[in-house]
Design a protein around this motif. Structure first.
Motif, mmCIF file in Angstrom:
data_model
loop_
_atom_site.group_PDB
_atom_site.id
_atom_site.type_symbol
_atom_site.label_atom_id
_atom_site.label_comp_id
_atom_site.label_asym_id
_atom_site.label_seq_id
_atom_site.Cartn_x
_atom_site.Cartn_y
_atom_site.Cartn_z
ATOM 1 N N ALA A 19 0.920 -0.998 0.030
ATOM 2 C CA ALA A 19 0.056 -0.054 0.102
ATOM 3 C C ALA A 19 0.782 1.180 0.110
ATOM 4 O O ALA A 19 2.069 1.096 0.251
ATOM 5 C CB ALA A 19 -0.911 -0.111 1.291
ATOM 6 N N GLY A 20 0.281 2.526 -0.285
ATOM 7 C CA GLY A 20 0.965 3.583 -0.228
ATOM 8 C C GLY A 20 1.936 3.848 -1.576
ATOM 9 O O GLY A 20 2.571 4.979 -1.485
ATOM 10 N N HIS A 21 1.495 3.403 -2.642
ATOM 11 C CA HIS A 21 2.338 3.621 -3.564
ATOM 12 C C HIS A 21 1.347 4.055 -4.663
ATOM 13 O O HIS A 21 0.023 3.701 -4.925
ATOM 14 C CB HIS A 21 3.097 2.253 -4.286
ATOM 15 N N ALA A 22 1.944 5.126 -5.470
ATOM 16 C CA ALA A 22 0.902 5.763 -6.635
ATOM 17 C C ALA A 22 0.665 4.779 -7.646
ATOM 18 O O ALA A 22 -0.449 5.057 -8.481
ATOM 19 C CB ALA A 22 1.499 6.867 -7.211
ATOM 20 N N GLY A 23 1.452 3.410 -7.812
ATOM 21 C CA GLY A 23 1.117 2.330 -8.906
ATOM 22 C C GLY A 23 0.787 1.279 -8.494
ATOM 23 O O GLY A 23 0.785 0.983 -7.228
ATOM 24 N N GLU A 24 0.590 0.377 -9.289
ATOM 25 C CA GLU A 24 0.199 -1.110 -8.980
ATOM 26 C C GLU A 24 0.483 -2.009 -10.060
ATOM 27 O O GLU A 24 0.201 -1.589 -11.167
ATOM 28 C CB GLU A 24 -1.150 -0.955 -8.423
ATOM 29 N N VAL A 267 0.187 -3.026 -15.578
ATOM 30 C CA VAL A 267 0.896 -1.837 -14.711
ATOM 31 C C VAL A 267 0.394 -0.569 -14.805
ATOM 32 O O VAL A 267 0.395 -0.259 -16.034
ATOM 33 C CB VAL A 267 2.418 -1.999 -14.924
ATOM 34 N N ARG A 268 -0.142 -0.360 -13.901
ATOM 35 C CA ARG A 268 -0.908 1.256 -13.979
ATOM 36 C C ARG A 268 -0.683 2.243 -12.966
ATOM 37 O O ARG A 268 -0.257 1.833 -12.058
ATOM 38 C CB ARG A 268 -2.307 1.000 -14.216
ATOM 39 N N THR A 269 -0.925 3.511 -13.389
ATOM 40 C CA THR A 269 -0.956 4.591 -12.148
ATOM 41 C C THR A 269 -1.928 5.771 -12.774
ATOM 42 O O THR A 269 -2.603 5.399 -13.466
ATOM 43 C CB THR A 269 0.619 4.970 -12.111
ATOM 44 N N THR A 270 -1.596 6.854 -12.142
ATOM 45 C CA THR A 270 -2.104 7.918 -12.751
ATOM 46 C C THR A 270 -1.134 9.173 -12.834
ATOM 47 O O THR A 270 -0.213 9.115 -12.295
ATOM 48 C CB THR A 270 -3.416 8.336 -11.569
ATOM 49 N N LEU A 271 -1.701 10.018 -13.624
ATOM 50 C CA LEU A 271 -0.642 11.348 -13.594
ATOM 51 C C LEU A 271 -0.482 12.040 -12.457
ATOM 52 O O LEU A 271 -1.535 12.301 -11.678
ATOM 53 C CB LEU A 271 -1.328 12.136 -14.818
ATOM 54 N N LEU A 299 3.667 14.111 -15.823
ATOM 55 C CA LEU A 299 4.568 13.433 -14.892
ATOM 56 C C LEU A 299 3.866 12.187 -14.393
ATOM 57 O O LEU A 299 2.857 11.900 -13.813
ATOM 58 C CB LEU A 299 4.838 14.183 -13.466
ATOM 59 N N VAL A 300 4.588 10.940 -14.731
ATOM 60 C CA VAL A 300 4.233 9.506 -14.421
ATOM 61 C C VAL A 300 4.935 9.027 -13.020
ATOM 62 O O VAL A 300 6.288 9.083 -13.246
ATOM 63 C CB VAL A 300 4.210 8.688 -15.477
ATOM 64 N N ASP A 350 -5.580 11.465 -14.180
ATOM 65 C CA ASP A 350 -5.832 10.700 -15.554
ATOM 66 C C ASP A 350 -5.204 9.365 -15.423
ATOM 67 O O ASP A 350 -4.017 9.282 -14.847
ATOM 68 C CB ASP A 350 -5.640 11.409 -16.767
ATOM 69 N N PRO A 351 -5.741 8.208 -15.919
ATOM 70 C CA PRO A 351 -5.156 6.799 -15.863
ATOM 71 C C PRO A 351 -4.011 6.979 -16.963
ATOM 72 O O PRO A 351 -3.907 7.277 -17.759
ATOM 73 C CB PRO A 351 -6.315 6.152 -16.422
ATOM 74 N N VAL A 352 -3.108 5.942 -16.356
ATOM 75 C CA VAL A 352 -1.647 5.783 -17.044
ATOM 76 C C VAL A 352 -1.658 4.197 -17.011
ATOM 77 O O VAL A 352 -1.558 3.644 -15.899
ATOM 78 C CB VAL A 352 -0.378 6.276 -16.535
#
Length: 397
Positions: A19-24, A267-271, A299-300, A350-352
Motif C-alpha cells: 500500500a501507499g504507492h501511486a502505482g500498482e 501495470v498502471r498508475t495515474t498522472l 508526470l508519471v 488521469d489513468p496511465v
C-alpha cells in the motif's frame, strides 16, 4: 487449438499486497488458469510443471501457483529453496521441484516439506542424502544432465558415475530417483540444430539411467518455447514459465493470441502532474529530450526503482488517458515524463497504463522489451516489490 481465454477482470473480491504507492501491478489469475489450460493442450498428454520462480515472474508466487494448479498443472517449479518452502508454508500442494542451491544450503527443510530436489553433482547428492537422514525420510531427486546449455547440470562424461551413486543411495533407502531432466539453449529457435542434438544427448542420458536400473517417473526437457514449438521433446512433463503468464517466448514466430495465451499482468498508475511548457524546454536529466513546440508535459510516478527500464529512456511506450505516447527524456528513479502534446486535455489523476494485455490499445511487455532492447521475461520479473500487487479473477470459494 482453442481460442485465447479472455476473462472478466474481477470475479471475486480482489486481494491487494502492499500500500501507499501511486502505482500498482494487477494480475489476472483467471488468465493464468486459462494459459495453463491452453498449455496442457499444447503438451498433448504430458504433465505440466508451471514454473513459478522469481515470484512467479513478478506475478506473485503463491496466488499464481494456486491459479496454475487450478488450471491443470500438476507440478510447480522453483529455483531457490526459499521459494519452495514459501509455497509449502502457504499450504500450496502439488509436486514441487527445486533446482538451484549451493553447498552450504540446508536441504533438510525441503525433504521435510515433501519437495523434489534436483541433483547435478556428487556433492549435491551427498547433501540430499544427509538431509534425508536428518529428516528420517526418503528424498525424491531429479538428476539434471548438461545436454549443451553449459549452465547447471552434470557433464555427460560424469553422468554414469552420478547415476550409479544415486542408485546406490536409492538401494540404501535414502533417495528415490524419480526424474531425469535438462534445459534447452535454443528452444526459441525450434529449427536450430542444437535442439535435436540436445534431445539426442538427453535421450542417451535417460538410456544410461534406465539401463542401470532407474525406474523413472518423469523425463523433462521442454520450456515454454519448446512446449509451443517442439512437440518431439515433450516427453512425460513440460516446464512452461513465461507462457504461464500469457507472454510469448517466441515473439518472432507468434504473439500470445497465436498460442491461445492471454497476458496476465497490467501495470498502471495515474498522472501526478500536468503542466504547460514552452518550445525548447529541456526534460529530465541531461535534457536528452527538448520540447519541439509549446506543449503539455505529464508526470508519471513510476521509475526505474519500480522496474521501468532506464534503457527505454525516450522510447518506452505508455497509454495516458487512452492515448499512446512515450517516455520523454531519461527514466528517473521514481518517475518519468511524457509529452502529451499542445492540445491534450489530460489532467492530473488521469489513468496511465505502462503495460497490459494490449487489448485496449495499451503497450505490452513485449513492446517494452523491444523499446529497451531486452526480453519480456525481464520486463515482468523486474517490476519492483514496492509496487503493490492486486490479484483479480480469482475463483470464488
Amino acid at each position: 487449438m482453442s481460442e485465447p481465454v479472455v476473462s472478466e477482470p474481477v470475479v471475486s473480491e480482489p486481494v491487494v499486497s502492499g500500500a501507499g504507492h501511486a502505482g500498482e501491478v494487477v494480475v489476472d489469475l483467471a488468465a493464468v488458469r486459462g494459459n495453463v489450460a491452453a498449455l496442457r493442450e499444447h503438451a498433448a498428454g504430458a504433465q505440466v510443471m508451471a514454473v513459478v520462480k522469481a515470484d512467479a515472474y513478478g506475478h506473485g508466487l503463491v496466488p499464481a501457483a494456486r491459479a496454475a494448479l487450478a488450471g491443470g498443472a500438476t507440478w510447480l517449479g522453483v529455483a531457490q529453496v526459499g521459494e519452495a518452502l514459501a509455497l509449502r508454508a502457504a499450504g500450496v500442494g502439488g509436486r514441487v521441484l527445486c533446482w538451484l542451491y549451493t553447498p552450504d544450503a540446508d536441504l533438510a527443510p525441503l525433504v521435510a516439506a515433501d519437495v523434489d530436489v534436483s541433483v547435478s553433482a556428487p556433492w549435491a547428492l551427498d547433501r540430499v542424502v544427509a538431509a534425508a537422514a536428518a529428516v528420517g525420510s526418503v528424498a525424491r531427486v531429479h538428476l539434471k544432465v548438461d545436454t549443451g546449455l553449459g549452465r547447471n547440470g552434470c557433464p555427460p562424461a560424469q553422468w554414469p558415475d552420478l547415476v550409479d551413486a544415486t542408485l546406490r543411495a536409492e538401494r540404501d533407502g535414502a533417495v528415490r530417483l524419480v526424474g531425469v531432466w535438462s534445459h534447452l539453449a535454443f528452444a526459441d529457435a525450434p529449427h536450430h540444430p542444437t535442439v535435436r542434438r540436445q534431445a539426442e544427448v538427453f535421450e542417451d542420458a535417460v538410456a544410461v539411467a534406465t539401463g542401470r536400473g532407474a525406474d523413472l517417473e518423469v523425463r523433462h526437457l521442454a520450456n515454454s518455447a519448446a512446449v509451443l514449438t517442439s512437440p518431439q521433446v515433450h516427453y512425460d512433463l513440460v516446464r512452461p514459465g513465461l507462457a504461464v503468464y500469457g507472454l510469448s517466448p517466441v515473439p518472432d514466430l507468434g504473439g500470445p493470441a497465436d498460442y491461445g495465451l492471454v497476458p496476465a499482468m497490467t501495470v498502471r498508475t495515474t498522472l501526478a502532474l500536468v503542466k504547460d511548457v514552452p518550445a525548447g524546454h529541456g526534460v529530465s536529466y541531461g535534457h536528452e529530450y527538448t520540447t519541439p513546440q509549446a506543449t503539455r508535459l505529464g508526470l508519471v510516478p513510476l521509475g526505474y526503482a519500480d522496474g521501468v527500464p532506464r534503457h527505454a529512456s525516450n522510447r518506452g511506450p505508455l497509454l495516458v488517458g487512452g492515448a499512446r505516447t512515450r517516455v520523454a527524456g531519461r527514466v528517473c528513479m521514481d518517475q518519468v515524463v511524457v509529452d502529451l502534446g499542445p492540445d491534450s486535455p489530460a489532467v492530473a489523476g488521469d489513468p496511465v497504463v505502462l503495460l497490459g494485455p494490449g487489448s485496449a490499445g495499451e503497450p505490452t511487455a513485449q513492446d517494452w522489451a523491444d523499446a529497451a532492447g531486452t526480453i519480456s521475461y525481464e520486463i515482468v520479473t523486474r517490476m519492483s516489490a514496492r509496487l503493490p500487487r492486486r490479484w483479480v479473477g480469482q475463483e470464488v470459494t
